[in-house]
Design a protein around this motif. Structure first.
Motif, short mmCIF file in Angstrom:
data_model
loop_
_atom_site.label_atom_id
_atom_site.label_comp_id
_atom_site.label_asym_id
_atom_site.label_seq_id
_atom_site.Cartn_x
_atom_site.Cartn_y
_atom_site.Cartn_z
N GLU A 153 0.83 -1.19 0.00
CA GLU A 153 0.00 0.00 0.00
C GLU A 153 0.87 1.24 0.00
OE1 GLU A 153 -3.88 -0.80 2.67
OE2 GLU A 153 -2.00 -0.73 3.79
N LEU A 154 0.38 2.27 -0.65
CA LEU A 154 0.99 3.60 -0.59
C LEU A 154 0.05 4.46 0.24
CD1 LEU A 154 3.13 5.69 -1.50
CD2 LEU A 154 1.62 6.17 -3.45
N LEU A 155 0.57 5.02 1.32
CA LEU A 155 -0.23 5.85 2.22
C LEU A 155 0.29 7.28 2.19
CD1 LEU A 155 -0.20 3.39 5.25
CD2 LEU A 155 -1.93 3.56 3.46
N THR A 156 -0.61 8.24 2.24
CA THR A 156 -0.22 9.65 2.32
C THR A 156 -0.63 10.18 3.68
OG1 THR A 156 -2.30 10.36 1.32
CG2 THR A 156 -0.42 10.06 -0.16
N SER A 157 0.22 11.00 4.25
CA SER A 157 -0.05 11.57 5.56
C SER A 157 -1.16 12.62 5.48
CB SER A 157 1.22 12.22 6.12
OG SER A 157 0.93 12.91 7.32
N ARG A 158 -2.08 12.56 6.40
CA ARG A 158 -3.12 13.59 6.51
C ARG A 158 -2.57 14.81 7.25
NH1 ARG A 158 -8.90 11.27 8.18
NH2 ARG A 158 -9.49 10.57 6.10
N ASP A 159 -1.53 14.60 8.03
CA ASP A 159 -1.00 15.65 8.89
C ASP A 159 0.19 16.39 8.31
OD1 ASP A 159 -2.88 15.00 10.93
OD2 ASP A 159 -1.62 13.29 11.46
N GLU A 160 0.92 15.73 7.43
CA GLU A 160 2.15 16.33 6.92
C GLU A 160 2.21 16.16 5.40
OE1 GLU A 160 6.82 16.29 8.22
OE2 GLU A 160 5.41 15.02 9.31
N PRO A 161 1.82 17.18 4.64
CA PRO A 161 1.83 17.07 3.18
C PRO A 161 3.21 16.67 2.66
CG PRO A 161 0.71 19.07 3.87
CD PRO A 161 1.35 18.49 5.09
N GLY A 162 3.21 15.77 1.70
CA GLY A 162 4.46 15.33 1.10
C GLY A 162 5.11 14.16 1.80
N VAL A 163 4.52 13.70 2.90
CA VAL A 163 5.04 12.52 3.60
C VAL A 163 4.20 11.33 3.18
CG1 VAL A 163 5.36 11.41 5.84
CG2 VAL A 163 5.96 13.82 5.55
N LEU A 164 4.87 10.32 2.67
CA LEU A 164 4.21 9.11 2.21
C LEU A 164 4.89 7.90 2.83
CD1 LEU A 164 4.49 11.21 -0.41
CD2 LEU A 164 2.94 9.52 -1.32
N MET A 165 4.18 6.80 2.84
CA MET A 165 4.72 5.56 3.40
C MET A 165 4.23 4.41 2.53
SD MET A 165 4.17 4.06 7.26
CE MET A 165 2.41 4.00 7.16
N VAL A 166 5.13 3.51 2.21
CA VAL A 166 4.76 2.27 1.55
C VAL A 166 4.85 1.17 2.59
CG1 VAL A 166 5.47 0.52 -0.14
CG2 VAL A 166 5.49 2.94 -0.77
N THR A 167 3.79 0.41 2.72
CA THR A 167 3.82 -0.76 3.59
C THR A 167 3.64 -1.98 2.70
OG1 THR A 167 1.44 -0.83 4.01
CG2 THR A 167 2.77 0.52 5.49
N SER A 168 4.38 -3.01 2.99
CA SER A 168 4.19 -4.26 2.26
C SER A 168 4.14 -5.41 3.24
CB SER A 168 5.28 -4.48 1.21
OG SER A 168 6.56 -4.54 1.79
N ARG A 169 3.35 -6.39 2.89
CA ARG A 169 3.19 -7.59 3.71
C ARG A 169 3.82 -8.76 2.96
NH1 ARG A 169 -2.72 -8.89 4.97
NH2 ARG A 169 -1.66 -10.46 6.20
N TRP A 170 4.60 -9.54 3.69
CA TRP A 170 5.29 -10.69 3.12
C TRP A 170 4.97 -11.92 3.96
CZ3 TRP A 170 7.99 -10.30 -1.37
CH2 TRP A 170 8.19 -9.01 -1.83
N ARG A 171 4.84 -13.05 3.29
CA ARG A 171 4.53 -14.30 3.97
C ARG A 171 5.63 -14.67 4.95
NH1 ARG A 171 4.56 -19.56 0.92
NH2 ARG A 171 5.99 -18.21 -0.13
N THR A 172 6.88 -14.61 4.47
CA THR A 172 8.02 -14.97 5.32
C THR A 172 9.19 -14.02 5.07
OG1 THR A 172 9.08 -16.44 3.71
CG2 THR A 172 7.42 -17.45 5.17
N GLU A 173 10.11 -14.00 6.00
CA GLU A 173 11.33 -13.21 5.83
C GLU A 173 12.13 -13.72 4.64
OE1 GLU A 173 15.32 -11.82 8.27
OE2 GLU A 173 13.73 -12.89 9.32
N GLU A 174 12.12 -15.01 4.43
CA GLU A 174 12.85 -15.59 3.30
C GLU A 174 12.26 -15.10 1.96
OE1 GLU A 174 15.59 -17.23 1.03
OE2 GLU A 174 15.70 -17.08 3.20
#
Length: 105
Positions: free
Chosen positions: A46-67
């Motif tokens: 997912e790409l998330l944009t901050s509601r509080d700080e314009p221009g701040v974004l975060m990518v979160t990714s989910r993985w089955r395993t560390e490997e």
């Protein structure tokens, strides 16, 4: 879930872009996602944009395993993320972090 049964790895990457570049970065993220679709072990991203700080974004990714994550990071497919690298928030001590899932509901 308890810590004994929870599985998976989450990755968070922090980005900082000029306000006017947010839509451009979102478009780049979507194009990269097309290349990553079907990556073994990747559950979601997912790409998330901050509601509080314009221009701040975060990518979160989910993985089955560390490997699975490690295999992808060392693969040729990882190079598709190169267009996002200039926007990593290097003002942070760590512009990315990896987390183990301790519990889920």
């Amino acid at each position: 879930m308890t810590t004994e049964t929870a599985t998976g790895v989450r990755v968070i990457l922090w980005y900082r872009v000029p306000e006017g570049d947010v839509l451009s970065l979102a478009d780049t993220y979507r194009r990269i996602g097309e290349h990553l679709a079907g990556t073994p072990g990747m559950v979601s991203s997912e790409l998330l944009t901050s509601r509080d700080e314009p221009g701040v974004l975060m990518v979160t990714s989910r993985w089955r395993t560390e490997e699975d994550l490690r295999r992808w990071v060392h693969s040729d497919t990882h190079r598709h993320t190169t267009p996002l690298r200039p926007y990593l928030d290097t003002g942070r001590t760590r512009p990315w972090e990896t987390f183990d899932v301790a519990s889920e509901t």
